[in-house]
Design a protein around this motif. Structure first.
Motif, mmCIF file in Angstrom:
data_model
loop_
_atom_site.group_PDB
_atom_site.id
_atom_site.type_symbol
_atom_site.label_atom_id
_atom_site.label_comp_id
_atom_site.label_asym_id
_atom_site.label_seq_id
_atom_site.Cartn_x
_atom_site.Cartn_y
_atom_site.Cartn_z
ATOM 1 N N ILE A 348 0.864 -1.188 0.000
ATOM 2 C CA ILE A 348 0.000 0.000 0.000
ATOM 3 C C ILE A 348 0.894 1.230 0.000
ATOM 4 O O ILE A 348 1.680 1.444 0.929
ATOM 5 C CB ILE A 348 -0.930 0.007 1.222
ATOM 6 C CG1 ILE A 348 -1.895 -1.181 1.139
ATOM 7 C CG2 ILE A 348 -1.695 1.323 1.321
ATOM 8 C CD1 ILE A 348 -2.837 -1.290 2.315
ATOM 9 N N ASN A 349 0.796 2.051 -1.039
ATOM 10 C CA ASN A 349 1.640 3.233 -1.171
ATOM 11 C C ASN A 349 1.081 4.414 -0.385
ATOM 12 O O ASN A 349 -0.096 4.766 -0.513
ATOM 13 C CB ASN A 349 1.781 3.623 -2.649
ATOM 14 C CG ASN A 349 2.582 2.597 -3.433
ATOM 15 O OD1 ASN A 349 3.550 2.049 -2.929
ATOM 16 N ND2 ASN A 349 2.170 2.338 -4.672
ATOM 17 N N LEU A 350 1.949 5.021 0.426
ATOM 18 C CA LEU A 350 1.541 6.177 1.240
ATOM 19 C C LEU A 350 2.479 7.359 1.030
ATOM 20 O O LEU A 350 2.500 8.280 1.828
ATOM 21 C CB LEU A 350 1.532 5.782 2.727
ATOM 22 C CG LEU A 350 0.537 4.687 3.129
ATOM 23 C CD1 LEU A 350 0.836 4.199 4.536
ATOM 24 C CD2 LEU A 350 -0.895 5.205 3.062
ATOM 25 N N TYR A 351 3.267 7.329 -0.064
ATOM 26 C CA TYR A 351 4.263 8.376 -0.298
ATOM 27 C C TYR A 351 3.635 9.749 -0.510
ATOM 28 O O TYR A 351 4.285 10.773 -0.293
ATOM 29 C CB TYR A 351 5.147 8.007 -1.503
ATOM 30 C CG TYR A 351 4.420 7.961 -2.822
ATOM 31 C CD1 TYR A 351 4.319 9.091 -3.639
ATOM 32 C CD2 TYR A 351 3.808 6.780 -3.261
ATOM 33 C CE1 TYR A 351 3.644 9.045 -4.838
ATOM 34 C CE2 TYR A 351 3.137 6.736 -4.453
ATOM 35 C CZ TYR A 351 3.044 7.868 -5.240
ATOM 36 O OH TYR A 351 2.360 7.822 -6.439
ATOM 37 N N ASP A 352 2.371 9.779 -0.950
ATOM 38 C CA ASP A 352 1.687 11.053 -1.185
ATOM 39 C C ASP A 352 0.497 11.235 -0.231
ATOM 40 O O ASP A 352 -0.450 11.958 -0.525
ATOM 41 C CB ASP A 352 1.204 11.137 -2.633
ATOM 42 C CG ASP A 352 0.222 10.015 -2.982
ATOM 43 O OD1 ASP A 352 0.156 9.024 -2.208
ATOM 44 O OD2 ASP A 352 -0.478 10.130 -4.007
ATOM 45 N N LYS A 353 0.562 10.573 0.940
ATOM 46 C CA LYS A 353 -0.551 10.608 1.895
ATOM 47 C C LYS A 353 -0.085 11.138 3.257
ATOM 48 O O LYS A 353 1.001 10.811 3.737
ATOM 49 C CB LYS A 353 -1.129 9.202 2.096
ATOM 50 C CG LYS A 353 -1.648 8.524 0.822
ATOM 51 C CD LYS A 353 -2.947 9.157 0.360
ATOM 52 C CE LYS A 353 -3.649 8.296 -0.687
ATOM 53 N NZ LYS A 353 -2.798 8.027 -1.878
ATOM 54 N N ASN A 354 -0.927 11.968 3.863
ATOM 55 C CA ASN A 354 -0.733 12.363 5.260
ATOM 56 C C ASN A 354 -1.290 11.254 6.160
ATOM 57 O O ASN A 354 -2.358 10.711 5.888
ATOM 58 C CB ASN A 354 -1.461 13.672 5.572
ATOM 59 C CG ASN A 354 -0.960 14.831 4.725
ATOM 60 O OD1 ASN A 354 0.245 14.976 4.522
ATOM 61 N ND2 ASN A 354 -1.875 15.652 4.234
ATOM 62 N N VAL A 355 -0.577 10.912 7.230
ATOM 63 C CA VAL A 355 -1.033 9.873 8.148
ATOM 64 C C VAL A 355 -1.009 10.428 9.570
ATOM 65 O O VAL A 355 0.025 10.909 10.047
ATOM 66 C CB VAL A 355 -0.139 8.611 8.071
ATOM 67 C CG1 VAL A 355 -0.658 7.549 9.040
ATOM 68 C CG2 VAL A 355 -0.111 8.063 6.653
ATOM 69 N N ILE A 356 -2.166 10.361 10.236
ATOM 70 C CA ILE A 356 -2.286 10.831 11.620
ATOM 71 C C ILE A 356 -2.811 9.675 12.470
ATOM 72 O O ILE A 356 -3.783 9.021 12.105
ATOM 73 C CB ILE A 356 -3.236 12.038 11.725
ATOM 74 C CG1 ILE A 356 -2.762 13.166 10.816
ATOM 75 C CG2 ILE A 356 -3.349 12.517 13.168
ATOM 76 C CD1 ILE A 356 -3.725 14.327 10.700
ATOM 77 N N ILE A 357 -2.150 9.438 13.610
ATOM 78 C CA ILE A 357 -2.512 8.335 14.505
ATOM 79 C C ILE A 357 -2.792 8.893 15.901
ATOM 80 O O ILE A 357 -2.078 9.773 16.384
ATOM 81 C CB ILE A 357 -1.372 7.298 14.595
ATOM 82 C CG1 ILE A 357 -1.155 6.611 13.251
ATOM 83 C CG2 ILE A 357 -1.660 6.257 15.674
ATOM 84 C CD1 ILE A 357 -2.229 5.642 12.881
ATOM 85 N N LYS A 358 -3.811 8.370 16.555
ATOM 86 C CA LYS A 358 -4.059 8.700 17.966
ATOM 87 C C LYS A 358 -4.786 7.530 18.621
ATOM 88 O O LYS A 358 -5.250 6.605 17.943
ATOM 89 C CB LYS A 358 -4.885 9.977 18.101
ATOM 90 C CG LYS A 358 -6.309 9.882 17.576
ATOM 91 C CD LYS A 358 -7.102 11.140 17.915
ATOM 92 C CE LYS A 358 -7.300 11.273 19.404
ATOM 93 N NZ LYS A 358 -8.172 12.429 19.766
ATOM 94 N N THR A 359 -4.881 7.578 19.940
ATOM 95 C CA THR A 359 -5.617 6.554 20.676
ATOM 96 C C THR A 359 -6.835 7.180 21.339
ATOM 97 O O THR A 359 -6.788 8.345 21.750
ATOM 98 C CB THR A 359 -4.741 5.900 21.753
ATOM 99 O OG1 THR A 359 -4.246 6.922 22.631
ATOM 100 C CG2 THR A 359 -3.575 5.147 21.139
#
Length: 458
Positions: A348-359
């Motif tokens: 899965i390509n994420l080179y042009d994607k913003n990724v935000i993680i939280k709990t």
């Protein structure tokens, strides 16, 4: 009378026979204070009348059950089952985290058990303590005494007068004791002399008392003062907080009467509320047919307890050369590592994607067992296809894309079964000696990340 002059650093406790402008141990300037020592007193032998008799170990009576149960469940858990009556504990936190609030609630809970409490504060006036009590307590118990004082000698006189079961000192860096003068309040000399005097109060065989000390925290989020202070006490408690969150985590970094446990509280207007079922608090309650993309569930270990935790992710199109990577409760380096694994091993390509993680709930993640859940939440967000709320993921993910085993897998699965989960993904050949099939949860053992993605999304 023979006397000796020493120079002691007020910052680190270093001693020198001559004055120095700069302390060679902590490199602080102008911190060496002159101290006069009575040599006759320092070398005098212990009189026979004050000498304690030696005992054989098997003759000593242990009081394992001699505790004060406060009824504040998360606090009692962290303390190992309540406050031991002849113990001395220290609690520290950043300003505003809720130390004084929690201690006032503990005072009320202990007083309701028929015990007497003295709350001595060197930082707040009697009226300030009363105002807080009016805000967070329903009624004020008659067995709580307050004392605004910075002289520990006067506090000890009050102990003899009231004969309390619990003594609270807030905070020890504001108190002085006469025998350590002229050292200033908060200096290592004063702090340790005050702590030793309180230790004698707590460990008195004729009248044991529980003592809780508040210790100030440095800008490096450490307990202020010498490390010897932590060695002296029985329990060291730290309140961890995030200024923007209501969550408070009470951590025991040392406990002679129990294991290392974490307790969870929610700070609100009425004080610190014990979170008695963390698994329910740290995940979003949804209906069985309510599926939301970007969410995956896992189980973490906090002390001896397994807690279900929800990982949320948001993946969006980036219009800049460098996409944003934000892990609010997860280290940025760890997040970048997991994204690289997903790109290389999951396709899965994420080179042009913003990724935000939280709990959910803002709990900080400190272990590897949540890695599969983090990756699956990102996959769910990318595909815009949710994962059923009765499915969980417990596994580490290696750089090869293989699923790795995590410790205490049995207890984690049991917690999922208790909360009504139907399916859990774990590494292949996981040793599940403590698992009972009658728990009603399906365990799916797979070897690689790709297999998990294919199995979840057919």
């Amino acid at each position: 009378m023979k006397q000796k002059t020493l120079y002691r650093c007020s910052n680190c406790g270093f001693e020198s026979i001559k004055w120095l402008g700069k302390c060679p141990t902590c490199n602080s300037w102008n911190t060496l204070d002159e101290i006069i020592i009575d040599m006759k007193t320092s070398i005098s032998k212990v009189s026979q009348s004050s000498k304690k008799p030696i005992k054989k170990l098997f003759e000593v009576i242990s009081n394992k059950s001699d505790r004060i149960i406060t009824g504040i469940n998360e606090f009692d858990r962290v303390m190992g089952g309540g406050i031991v009556k002849d113990s001395i504990s220290i609690i520290t936190a950043r300003p505003g985290a809720g130390k004084s609030t929690l201690l006032l609630q503990i005072s009320d809970a202990v007083a309701k058990k028929g015990c007497k409490v003295i709350y001595a504060s060197g930082e707040e006036s009697d009226s300030q303590i009363k105002n807080r009590a009016d805000r967070i307590l329903e009624t004020i118990n008659k067995d709580i005494w307050v004392l605004q004082e910075t002289s520990l000698d006067n506090v000890l006189y009050s102990v003899e007068e009231v004969d309390p079961d619990l003594l609270i000192i807030d905070s020890i860096q504001t108190f002085t004791i006469e025998k350590a003068l002229p050292a200033r309040a908060g200096s290592p000399t004063q702090t340790m002399e005050c702590a030793n005097a309180l230790l004698k109060i707590a460990k008195n065989e004729n009248k044991p008392r529980a003592v809780i000390i508040v210790g100030q925290m440095t800008k490096n989020d450490e307990l202020a003062g010498l490390r010897a202070l932590e060695h002296l006490v029985d329990t060291v408690l730290i309140i961890e907080d995030d200024n923007d969150e209501e969550l408070r985590v009470l951590v025991s970094s040392k406990n002679r009467f129990g294991g290392i446990e974490n307790g969870f509280f929610q700070m609100c207007e009425n004080g610190m509320i014990s979170i008695d079922n963390p698994s329910e608090f740290f995940m979003t309650k949804r209906e069985d047919d309510e599926i939301v993309s970007g969410s995956a569930l896992t189980v973490i270990k906090e002390g001896t307890r397994a807690i279900i935790t929800e990982i949320e992710s948001l993946v969006s199109k980036s219009f800049t050369p460098y996409p944003t990577r934000i892990g609010e409760t997860l280290g940025k380096d760890k997040l970048n590592t997991l994204i690289s694994i997903l790109e290389q091993r999951g396709g899965i390509n994420l080179y042009d994607k913003n990724v935000i993680i939280k709990t959910t709930g803002g709990i900080k993640i400190r272990e590897q067992g949540i890695n599969l859940a983090v990756i699956m939440s990102i996959v769910s967000s990318v595909k815009q296809r949710g994962i059923e709320s009765t499915i969980a993921f417990i596994a580490d993910v290696g750089l090869t894309g293989e699923l790795k085993k995590v410790p205490s897998l049995e207890s984690r699965v049991k917690e999922l079964a208790r909360m009504g989960f139907k399916r859990v993904y774990v590494p292949k050949d996981s040793f599940m000696r403590g698992y009972n099939k009658s728990d009603g949860i399906e365990i799916i053992e797979l070897k690689t990340l790709n297999q998990v993605i294919q199995h979840v999304y057919n």
